[in-house]
Design an enzyme around this catalytic site. Structure first.
Site, mmCIF file in Angstrom:
data_model
loop_
_atom_site.group_PDB
_atom_site.id
_atom_site.type_symbol
_atom_site.label_atom_id
_atom_site.label_comp_id
_atom_site.label_asym_id
_atom_site.label_seq_id
_atom_site.Cartn_x
_atom_site.Cartn_y
_atom_site.Cartn_z
ATOM 1 N N HIS A 121 -20.669 -14.002 13.029
ATOM 2 C CA HIS A 121 -19.856 -12.820 13.302
ATOM 3 C C HIS A 121 -18.408 -13.267 13.474
ATOM 4 C CE1 HIS A 121 -18.318 -9.409 15.704
ATOM 5 N NE2 HIS A 121 -19.343 -8.707 15.273
ATOM 6 N N ASP A 198 -23.840 -18.159 20.307
ATOM 7 C CA ASP A 198 -23.539 -16.723 20.280
ATOM 8 C C ASP A 198 -24.867 -15.995 20.472
ATOM 9 O OD1 ASP A 198 -23.080 -14.080 19.663
ATOM 10 O OD2 ASP A 198 -22.100 -14.459 17.749
ATOM 11 N N GLN A 201 -27.009 -11.165 19.587
ATOM 12 C CA GLN A 201 -28.158 -10.510 18.967
ATOM 13 C C GLN A 201 -29.494 -11.056 19.467
ATOM 14 O OE1 GLN A 201 -28.017 -7.854 17.134
ATOM 15 N NE2 GLN A 201 -25.798 -7.807 16.930
ATOM 16 N N LYS A 224 -25.664 -4.398 24.163
ATOM 17 C CA LYS A 224 -26.720 -4.555 23.162
ATOM 18 C C LYS A 224 -28.094 -4.704 23.799
ATOM 19 C CE LYS A 224 -23.555 -6.827 19.899
ATOM 20 N NZ LYS A 224 -23.405 -5.741 18.906
ATOM 21 N N CYS A 362 -18.661 -7.130 10.428
ATOM 22 C CA CYS A 362 -17.824 -8.201 10.989
ATOM 23 C C CYS A 362 -18.300 -9.573 10.522
ATOM 24 C CB CYS A 362 -17.803 -8.139 12.521
ATOM 25 S SG CYS A 362 -17.025 -6.664 13.183
#
Length: 408
Positions: A121, A198, A201, A224, A362
């Site tokens: 991303h 990261d 997700q 999220k 993104c």
């Protein structure tokens, strides 16, 4: 899991859109919020709101207890060794920028390497571009396999003793691929590099244990994972956080201030300048309670079933191209329908009450790797069912009929 009972806890899902019951398939962008999270935030503002840490009155004590209690919940949720290893931020983007701006710029120099992947991303790509430019370090990319996954052999080739930072997404927001973070971390550490994850997700879907992963930094967003927008966190090993300088200055983060010199508070407070995101932290804590009551393992199993069902359903349809691996994917499917622009696909789907994402997500470098300008993405969460995917498939058939001339 009783999906219908879970869905009933989300007020926003009990509505019609364009004359159809809403099917929300955009949770990878932002999940919906259960009543318990909404109520926790309202209750905080109605009964406990005050600024934290400084007030000695009752409301100040309640607010501080709620804010620091949320920190302890996050630490437990990630299995961090200490609550002070959790820095509250505005979200994943802010957390990753903190590591790139404070840690990377202090340790990297010309001749050093920063390693990422083409699937990142923008929030886990641009900060490293800027850190490389500022320090003279070289930005390197682990190549992708034809299905978008990573090969550990390629990881071994790309990471060298000159590598200072490796930063990889745990789960791709486009491909749904689950990367072997624990193994990549071990390779990074063997070469003397720190590992940044990261987790935007992954945190909502997988059971995360930062000590087992042995990563050095882990970033995620609350919105999220059933929490409110504007709140997230950075996990960092205490020994590393203590060596880092703050990148924002002002109230709350200082220890002593003189006319020409100042000193900083201990971690994590040196990184939380100004009035913190108190209500957001309260909401994030409530979201963690909600997810833990259901169980992350159960959520993961449910989403993998939905992802497999959607993958099979969509790949069986003429004119649809699905991107990413056929297995080992968390709950999303990214696709294109013939030559129809994804925005047009999403517009027709919306007319049928089906909400999906469309665009480059993104991830412009990844779009170029896929040789497309944009895609549509259906992403699933604990409140979705196979019937929702059937609705998606039916709406796609109507989209094909509407744009029949554009289907190759």
């Amino acid at each position: 899991m009783n999906i219908q009972a879970i869905k009933e806890q989300f007020p926003i899902l009990q509505q019609e859109v364009n004359g159809h019951p809403l099917v929300y398939l955009d949770s990878a962008a932002s999940s919906q919020k259960p009543r318990s999270v909404i109520d926790a935030i309202s209750r905080y503002y109605e009964t406990d709101h005050s600024n934290v840490h400084r007030g000695v009155h009752t409301l100040g004590s309640r607010a501080t207890e709620a804010y620091e209690g949320a920190r302890e919940k996050v630490a437990s949720f990630l299995n961090a060794a200490h609550p002070e290893e959790i820095v509250f931020t505005r979200g994943t983007t802010t957390a990753l920028n903190l590591v790139a701006s404070s840690y990377a710029r202090s340790v990297c120099k010309e001749g050093d390497e920063i390693v990422i992947t083409p699937m990142e991303h923008h929030s886990n790509l641009i900060p490293w571009q800027q850190a490389a430019k500022a320090t003279g370090a070289t930005l390197k990319y682990i190549p992708l396999q034809p299905d978008g996954s990573l090969s550990l052999a390629d990881v071994e080739k790309t990471i060298t003793p000159n590598t200072k930072v490796v930063s990889v997404t745990y789960v791709s927001n486009v491909l749904g691929v689950v990367n072997p973070i624990k193994e990549i971390t071990a390779i990074a550490h063997r070469n003397g590099a720190v590992m940044v994850v990261d987790g935007a997700q992954s945190t909502a879907h997988l059971k995360i244990d930062v000590q087992d992963l042995d990563c050095d930094f882990y970033a995620f967003s609350g919105h999220k994972m059933c929490g409110p927008t504007g709140i997230g966190a950075l996990y960092g090993k205490k020994s590393l956080l203590e060596k880092m300088e703050p990148i924002e200055y002002g109230g709350e983060m200082i220890d002593f201030v003189d006319l020409y010199e100042s000193t900083w508070k201990d971690v994590p407070y040196r990184f939380e300048g100004g009035t913190p995101i108190i209500a957001g932290a309260v909401g994030l804590g409530a979201a963690i309670d909600f997810l833990q009551q259901i169980g992350l393992d159960e959520i993961d199993k449910h989403e993998r079933r939905l992802a497999a069902y959607a993958y099979d359903k969509l790949t069986a349809m003429d004119g649809i191209t699905v991107y990413g691996p056929s297995s080992n994917r968390v709950g999303l499917v990214t696709f294109n329908l013939g030559d129809i622009h994804p925005h047009d696909v999403a517009t027709v789907l919306d007319s049928e009450g089906v909400a999906v994402r469309a665009g480059h997500h993104c991830c412009q470098p990844l779009m170029r790797w896929l040789n497309v300008s944009a895609t549509a993405r259906a992403s699933f969460y604990l409140y979705n069912t196979e019937e929702d995917i059937d609705r998606l498939a039916d709406a796609l058939l109507k989209t094909k009929e509407f744009f029949g001339h554009a289907i190759g």
